[in-house]
Scaffold this active site. Structure first.
Site, PDB file in Angstrom:
ATOM      1  N   ASN A 205     100.845  30.883  47.285  1.00 56.42           N
ATOM      2  CA  ASN A 205     100.595  30.845  48.724  1.00 56.42           C
ATOM      3  C   ASN A 205      99.985  29.469  49.018  1.00 56.42           C
ATOM      4  O   ASN A 205      98.829  29.237  48.725  1.00 56.42           O
ATOM      5  CB  ASN A 205      99.630  31.984  49.088  1.00 56.42           C
TER       6      ASN A 205
ATOM      7  N   SER B 129      91.128  33.639  43.492  1.00 55.27           N
ATOM      8  CA  SER B 129      90.632  32.776  42.417  1.00 55.27           C
ATOM      9  C   SER B 129      91.293  33.055  41.070  1.00 55.27           C
ATOM     10  O   SER B 129      90.644  32.991  40.031  1.00 55.27           O
ATOM     11  CB  SER B 129      89.110  32.881  42.308  1.00 55.27           C
TER      12      SER B 129
ATOM     13  N   LYS C  97      99.300  28.054  51.765  1.00 56.69           N
ATOM     14  CA  LYS C  97      98.424  28.021  52.947  1.00 56.69           C
ATOM     15  C   LYS C  97      98.755  26.774  53.789  1.00 56.69           C
ATOM     16  O   LYS C  97      99.918  26.346  53.817  1.00 56.69           O
ATOM     17  CB  LYS C  97      96.960  28.083  52.532  1.00 56.69           C
TER      18      LYS C  97
ATOM     19  N   GLY D 218      89.489  31.915  47.222  1.00 57.87           N
ATOM     20  CA  GLY D 218      89.065  30.528  47.350  1.00 57.87           C
ATOM     21  C   GLY D 218      87.604  30.291  47.020  1.00 57.87           C
ATOM     22  O   GLY D 218      87.060  29.238  47.293  1.00 57.87           O
TER      23      GLY D 218
ATOM     24  N   GLU E 279      93.775  41.551  47.495  1.00 58.02           N
ATOM     25  CA  GLU E 279      92.988  40.321  47.465  1.00 58.02           C
ATOM     26  C   GLU E 279      91.594  40.604  48.009  1.00 58.02           C
ATOM     27  O   GLU E 279      91.400  40.631  49.233  1.00 58.02           O
ATOM     28  CB  GLU E 279      93.653  39.241  48.320  1.00 58.02           C
TER      29      GLU E 279
ATOM     30  N   HIS F 195      97.586  38.670  55.373  1.00 60.24           N
ATOM     31  CA  HIS F 195      96.602  37.900  54.597  1.00 60.24           C
ATOM     32  C   HIS F 195      95.252  37.943  55.308  1.00 60.24           C
ATOM     33  O   HIS F 195      95.180  37.901  56.541  1.00 60.24           O
ATOM     34  CB  HIS F 195      97.077  36.457  54.431  1.00 60.24           C
TER      35      HIS F 195
ATOM     36  N   GLU G 141      93.056  35.815  55.798  1.00 60.13           N
ATOM     37  CA  GLU G 141      92.749  34.693  56.692  1.00 60.13           C
ATOM     38  C   GLU G 141      93.393  34.921  58.060  1.00 60.13           C
ATOM     39  O   GLU G 141      92.818  34.589  59.094  1.00 60.13           O
ATOM     40  CB  GLU G 141      93.226  33.376  56.060  1.00 60.13           C
TER      41      GLU G 141
HETATM   42  P1  PGA Z   1      92.936  31.671  45.921  1.00 58.25           P
HETATM   43  O1  PGA Z   1      93.700  32.342  47.169  1.00 58.25           O
HETATM   44  O2  PGA Z   1      93.804  31.867  44.705  1.00 58.25           O
HETATM   45  O3  PGA Z   1      92.768  30.233  46.287  1.00 58.25           O
HETATM   46  O4  PGA Z   1      91.646  32.374  45.806  1.00 58.25           O
HETATM   47  C1  PGA Z   1      94.486  33.471  47.034  1.00 58.25           C
HETATM   48  C2  PGA Z   1      95.115  33.832  48.372  1.00 58.25           C
HETATM   49  O5  PGA Z   1      94.467  33.654  49.399  1.00 58.25           O
HETATM   50  O6  PGA Z   1      96.242  34.313  48.378  1.00 58.25           O
END
Ligand code: PGA
Length: 653
Positions: free
Chosen positions: A410, A615, A412, A575, A569, A497, A499
């Site tokens: 992903n 992460s 982003k 992140g 997630e 997601h 976010e």
């Molecule tokens: P990350 O994000 O691996 O940077 O923690 C995962 C995601 O948001 O899909």
């Protein structure tokens, strides 16, 4: 039986898994019960065990003396270690740690018993405390078989099914720890909770001595109590009517003199009631040691001498008291637990010692089993039926290969068009040279989709968007519809997601629309779910995730579900560098699969790929992906560098 819907090879694999599960479970139960029993038996009679360990140490010139604090603590640690390893294995808790400890422990034990077998250093290994004596050969055989089983378990560790949730395993561990520690400390303070020795309360010494049969323990038939002049009084003492009291002093110099007043009271009662009261000391005791005891205790009673092994077997206390009535053992006391004073009432009715195994064992086992069952039941009620039905009973019987293993990136809001194209190209080349062992998908910003679709090999890398509109088409400035995404050559879309839920107000209702439109346009949906930190900290993660699934996916048909991939997630892990542990991920994935099984049936749930995201890195991917309900990952930060992304893809190798 061949299960329907599985092709030949898949069936063979499933069947193999099933057989492996049974084999691992069998080994696990045998090893775990052996450890629980041996730990328990050591805890029941730590004083007897202490003597056995000291015999080992003495044989190697390291004897500490049975009264040493180090030895006392060592026996406690050994009993606790064995018991706890057994319980952990039996309940499938802290699997990795338990198996590692077990391999180390059993390797050392096997090496030790091999040495004993060839050198014949001590008579009894003490594996089962004082309850059961094995020859060196039997011990070696037992340890080799156990070691082989432990290696087998460690090789197929994932077949060790957890029987208590990770969240409440501490409670099961604590219950077990308290039990085994309390058992040992109580036995040290008073007497063993079960009397495995030949002098258990109820034993007819007269009968054993005068008319032994084949089963009579040698220690009873060879009993010899001599007075100070060397006259053997055994016969007359055992033949005498009424009470005889023996104050055993296995090590007179070390005997505790804290209860001498009460002992002297009992000796006075004996004198008043005209029954015998004798101190019994080991044969090799010198007169000075006896007079030292008499000085310290102020006691004035005759002394008998006996074989030290006899004295140790009579009562596990220094000093200890044994009451014999009409030739039968009818009471025993440790110096810490002498019968209360009060007139002439000294007799069998005040006995506090445990009886033989068949009398004491059931009660003792209940004291452990009942609290443990309460903990397990509580766990089951709190974690819910789904977890148990699905996770525990079914997961390992199903083949994981039926589900797709997927690593999805992903991106982003990262990378310009040129950077994105270069990244996709590099990944394409790397994967062309080294074929992945799973499906690989990259989800990019909208502007990258069409050019990236033109350069990647669709056989190796799938392409997806990170979002799509909840409307079909029209005056929705800035939006990109599912049909537009599809027209770029993309096959996937990430929806839900965290976010987008958090920053763009995407509700379950909006997401439901998006999911429907994506599916209608032939896109596969990677649907994200997950709780925020406060929700996890207040233990609401299961409810939150379930509500997210219910709110957006529960109106789909089973057929539509075949185009859904879930990505769990935990928001607190995205992140942040803070990954959920593999156990936390597995517990949640199993729960999710359980929820989906309840709604859509077992088959849909079994075929559903559930990815972990948050992460995820090359360094932790392998451990997380090894969990039976984790089918891959949704990768954010680490998808922006080919080396990292490839490292995660390779976790499936
Ligand atoms: P990350 O994000 O691996 O940077 O923690 C995962 C995601 O948001 O899909």
């Amino acid at each position: 039986m061949r299960s329907s819907g599985l092709s030949g090879w898949a069936w063979v694999k499933t069947d193999l898994r099933r057989r492996r599960l049974w084999a691992v479970s069998l080994c696990r139960v045998v090893v775990a019960l052996t450890l629980v029993v041996s730990g328990f038996l050591k805890a029941v009679d730590p004083v007897g065990m202490r003597a056995k360990v000291d015999a080992y140490l003495t044989a190697w010139g390291l004897g500490l003396g049975v009264d040493s604090l180090l030895l006392r603590s060592g026996v406690l640690v050994l009993a606790v270690l064995e018991f706890m390893m057994g319980v952990q294995l039996l309940l499938g808790m802290r699997r990795r740690l338990t198996i590692t400890l077990l391999v180390a422990f059993q390797t050392v034990m096997t090496a030790l018993t091999t040495y004993l077998f060839f050198t014949d250093t001590v008579e009894d290994c003490g594996c089962f405390g004082t309850a059961l004596t094995l020859t060196d050969g039997q011990t070696l055989l037992k340890n080799v078989v156990l070691l082989a089983m432990i290696f087998f378990i460690s090789r197929h560790g994932r077949y060790v099914i957890r029987l208590v949730s990770e969240r409440r395993q501490w409670l099961a561990s604590l219950t077990s720890l308290c039990y085994v520690v309390a058992l040992t400390l109580m036995a040290y303070h008073t007497l063993p909770a079960i009397d495995f020795g030949p002098y258990a309360v109820g034993t007819d010494l007269r009968q054993a001595y005068t008319a032994p049969d084949a089963d009579t323990p040698a220690l009873l038939t060879t009993l010899c109590l001599e007075d100070e002049n060397g006259n053997d009084l055994t016969d007359s003492l055992l033949a005498s009517k009424g009470k005889t009291c023996l104050l055993t002093l296995p090590r007179p110099q070390k005997a505790d003199d804290g209860s001498v007043d009460r002992i002297n009271d009992i000796a006075d009662i004996a004198a008043d009631s005209a029954f015998g009261f004798y101190a019994v000391v080991p044969q090799q005791t010198v007169d000075a040691e006896v007079s030292d005891w008499k000085d310290r205790s102020g006691g004035n009673y005759p002394t008998l001498k006996a074989d030290p092994a006899q004295i140790d077997a009579m009562v596990r206390s220094n000093p200890g008291l044994v009451l014999i009535e009409d030739g039968k053992v009818c009471g025993k006391w440790s110096f810490n637990n002498l019968p209360a004073t009060g007139g002439e009432h000294f007799g069998a009715s005040q006995n506090t010692a445990a009886g033989r195994p068949h009398e004491a064992l059931p009660k003792l086992v209940m004291w452990y089993i009942i609290p443990l069952l309460v903990v397990l039941l509580l766990d089951r009620l709190l974690i819910g039926k789904k977890f148990y039905q699905h996770y525990i009973l079914r997961q390992h019987l199903k083949t994981k290969t039926m589900r797709k293993k997927i690593v999805a990136g992903n991106w982003k809001m990262n990378k310009t068009l040129q950077e994105g194209v270069a990244l996709a190209e590099e990944l394409n080349n790397v994967l062309a040279a080294d074929k992945p062992n799973c499906d690989v998908v990259i989800c990019t910003p909208f502007i990258h989709l069409a050019p990236v679709a033109g350069i990647i090999n669709a056989e190796v890398i799938g392409l997806g968007a990170e979002n799509c509109a909840d409307k079909v088409s029209g005056a929705y400035t800035g939006e990109v519809s599912a049909a537009m995404v599809k027209s770029t050559g993309a096959q996937y879309v990430i929806l839900g997601h965290s976010e987008r839920r958090a920053y763009y107000g995407e509700t379950a209702e909006i997401l439901k629309e998006k999911v429907n439109l994506a599916l209608e346009n032939g896109l596969k949906v990677i649907f994200c779910i997950g709780e925020v930190l406060e929700e996890r900290e207040s233990g609401k993660q299961n409810d939150v995730v379930k509500a997210q699934l219910e709110g957006s996916l529960f109106d789909l048909s089973a057929e539509q579900m075949s185009n859904i991939i879930l990505a769990y997630e935990p928001v607190w892990a995205i992140g942040t560098g803070k990954t959920a542990t593999a156990e936390q991920a597995e517990e949640m994935h199993a729960f999710i699969r359980g929820v989906m099984a309840d709604k859509f049936g077992a088959e849909v749930a079994e075929n559903l790929s559930i990815l972990y995201g948050g992460s995820c890195k090359p360094s932790n991917a392998k451990e997380i992906f090894a969990k039976p309900n984790v089918d891959g990952g949704l990768i954010g930060g680490a998808a922006l560098k080919v080396a990292d992304f490839k490292g995660i893809i390779d976790a499936w190798k």
